[in-house]
Structures are given as C-alpha cells and as structure tokens.
Design a protein around this motif. Structure first.
Motif, PDB file in Angstrom:
ATOM      1  N   GLU A 102       0.718  -1.221  -0.405  1.00 17.07           N
ATOM      2  CA  GLU A 102       0.184  -0.053  -0.380  1.00 17.07           C
ATOM      3  C   GLU A 102       0.729   1.308  -0.189  1.00 17.07           C
ATOM      4  O   GLU A 102       0.664   2.411  -0.357  1.00 17.07           O
ATOM      5  N   PHE A 103       1.856   1.480   1.398  1.00 19.07           N
ATOM      6  CA  PHE A 103       3.065   2.265   1.184  1.00 19.07           C
ATOM      7  C   PHE A 103       3.640   2.664  -1.096  1.00 19.07           C
ATOM      8  O   PHE A 103       3.481   4.216  -1.238  1.00 19.07           O
ATOM      9  N   PHE A 104       4.293   1.290  -1.159  1.00 17.44           N
ATOM     10  CA  PHE A 104       4.478   1.829  -2.709  1.00 17.44           C
ATOM     11  C   PHE A 104       3.213   1.963  -3.408  1.00 17.44           C
ATOM     12  O   PHE A 104       3.989   2.412  -4.618  1.00 17.44           O
ATOM     13  N   ASN A 105       2.603   1.177  -3.045  1.00 13.38           N
ATOM     14  CA  ASN A 105       1.283   2.303  -4.436  1.00 13.38           C
ATOM     15  C   ASN A 105       0.752   3.790  -4.110  1.00 13.38           C
ATOM     16  O   ASN A 105       1.032   4.058  -5.290  1.00 13.38           O
ATOM     17  N   SER A 106       1.282   3.904  -3.276  1.00 12.24           N
ATOM     18  CA  SER A 106       0.013   5.094  -2.861  1.00 12.24           C
ATOM     19  C   SER A 106       2.018   6.157  -3.161  1.00 12.24           C
ATOM     20  O   SER A 106       1.554   7.230  -3.474  1.00 12.24           O
ATOM     21  N   LEU A 107       2.641   5.340  -3.076  1.00 12.96           N
ATOM     22  CA  LEU A 107       3.703   6.749  -3.630  1.00 12.96           C
ATOM     23  C   LEU A 107       3.465   6.757  -4.986  1.00 12.96           C
ATOM     24  O   LEU A 107       4.159   7.606  -5.490  1.00 12.96           O
ATOM     25  N   VAL A 108       3.761   5.960  -5.317  1.00 12.92           N
ATOM     26  CA  VAL A 108       3.649   5.797  -7.019  1.00 12.92           C
ATOM     27  C   VAL A 108       2.220   6.681  -7.508  1.00 12.92           C
ATOM     28  O   VAL A 108       2.973   7.319  -8.426  1.00 12.92           O
ATOM     29  N   THR A 109       1.405   6.854  -7.355  1.00 18.30           N
ATOM     30  CA  THR A 109       0.403   7.068  -7.181  1.00 18.30           C
ATOM     31  C   THR A 109       0.741   8.790  -6.777  1.00 18.30           C
ATOM     32  O   THR A 109       0.298   9.374  -7.631  1.00 18.30           O
ATOM     33  N   TRP A 110       1.970   9.487  -5.887  1.00 17.41           N
ATOM     34  CA  TRP A 110       2.349  10.475  -5.573  1.00 17.41           C
ATOM     35  C   TRP A 110       3.256  11.045  -6.725  1.00 17.41           C
ATOM     36  O   TRP A 110       2.844  11.953  -6.925  1.00 17.41           O
ATOM     37  N   LEU A 111       3.983   9.575  -7.565  1.00 20.57           N
ATOM     38  CA  LEU A 111       4.795  10.311  -8.348  1.00 20.57           C
ATOM     39  C   LEU A 111       3.846  10.624  -9.454  1.00 20.57           C
ATOM     40  O   LEU A 111       4.604  11.397 -10.321  1.00 20.57           O
ATOM     41  N   HIS A 112       3.224   9.998  -9.761  1.00 23.24           N
ATOM     42  CA  HIS A 112       2.092  10.174 -10.961  1.00 23.24           C
ATOM     43  C   HIS A 112       1.713  11.485 -11.189  1.00 23.24           C
ATOM     44  O   HIS A 112       1.303  11.670 -12.448  1.00 23.24           O
ATOM     45  N   TRP A 113       1.368  11.973  -9.712  1.00 23.98           N
ATOM     46  CA  TRP A 113       0.857  13.208 -10.181  1.00 23.98           C
ATOM     47  C   TRP A 113       2.129  14.133 -10.877  1.00 23.98           C
ATOM     48  O   TRP A 113       1.818  15.265 -10.834  1.00 23.98           O
ATOM     49  N   TYR A 114       3.281  14.169 -10.025  1.00 24.09           N
ATOM     50  CA  TYR A 114       4.143  15.352 -10.535  1.00 24.09           C
ATOM     51  C   TYR A 114       4.786  15.016 -11.970  1.00 24.09           C
ATOM     52  O   TYR A 114       4.710  14.104 -12.517  1.00 24.09           O
TER      53      TYR A 114
END
Length: 114
Positions: A102-114
């Motif tokens: 879940e942490f890596f999923n949210s990190l990927v999602t966060w990085l995808h926004w930038y």
C-alpha cells in the motif's frame, strides 16, 4: 523515479520471500533431525509413564477433580505459547507486507501526479 520505486519494491518482496524460504528450509532440517530420534524418545517416554503410573496410588473418586491437567500440561502450555507467537509473527509479517504494498502504491500514485 518510478523505476527506482519499482526496483525497491521488487527487492523488498523478493527479500521477504527469500527469508521465508530460508526459515522453511531450516525448519525442515530441524524436523528431519528430530525424526531420527523420535522412536527412541517415544519409547523412553512410554517407559517413564508406565513407571510413574505404577508408583502412584489411585486417587479416591471423591478426591479427584476433573480440572487437574496431565503431568505434561507445562509442556503443552509452552507449545501453545510458541504457536501463538508464531501466529502473531505470521500475521505481523502479512500486515507489514500489505502495508508495504500500500505504501509503494501510494508513492507511485503520488509520483504520478508530479
């Protein structure tokens, strides 16, 4: 950055699986070592039980309580405690694994926004 996150997550998951497989192999070796001596141990335990039963006079019915445990109740308590510890560690490992995903999923999602 996405590639780094992917590599780190893959290494974490692979490391976890390697650790689990190493623990399973260690337990298998330990079990094989105990299997060699199991018949001798059971024979000795059976002889001790017969000897202890022969020396102990039977309790009258009115004195015996059904709640008294067998002589090995301390060993059973230890085994139960070890089993609960292993279950707790297993559940903790699963929670950590899913938390990492879940942490890596949210990190990927966060990085995808930038």
């Amino acid at each position: 950055m996405l590639a780094v996150t992917f590599v780190v997550s893959c290494l974490s998951v692979c490391g976890f699986y390697v650790y689990v497989l190493m623990q399973l192999r260690r337990e298998e070796k330990r079990g094989d070592a105990h299997k060699k001596h199991l018949p001798e141990h059971l024979y000795e335990m059976e002889a001790e039980t017969r000897q202890a039963d022969a020396e102990k006079p039977p309790d009258p019915d009115f004195l015996s309580s059904g709640t008294a445990g067998p002589p090995g109740s301390r060993a059973e308590a230890t085994l139960r405690q070890e089993a609960m510890l292993r279950v707790g560690l297993t559940l903790g490992g699963l929670v950590a694994l899913f938390g990492g995903i879940e942490f890596f999923n949210s990190l990927v999602t966060w990085l995808h926004w930038y």
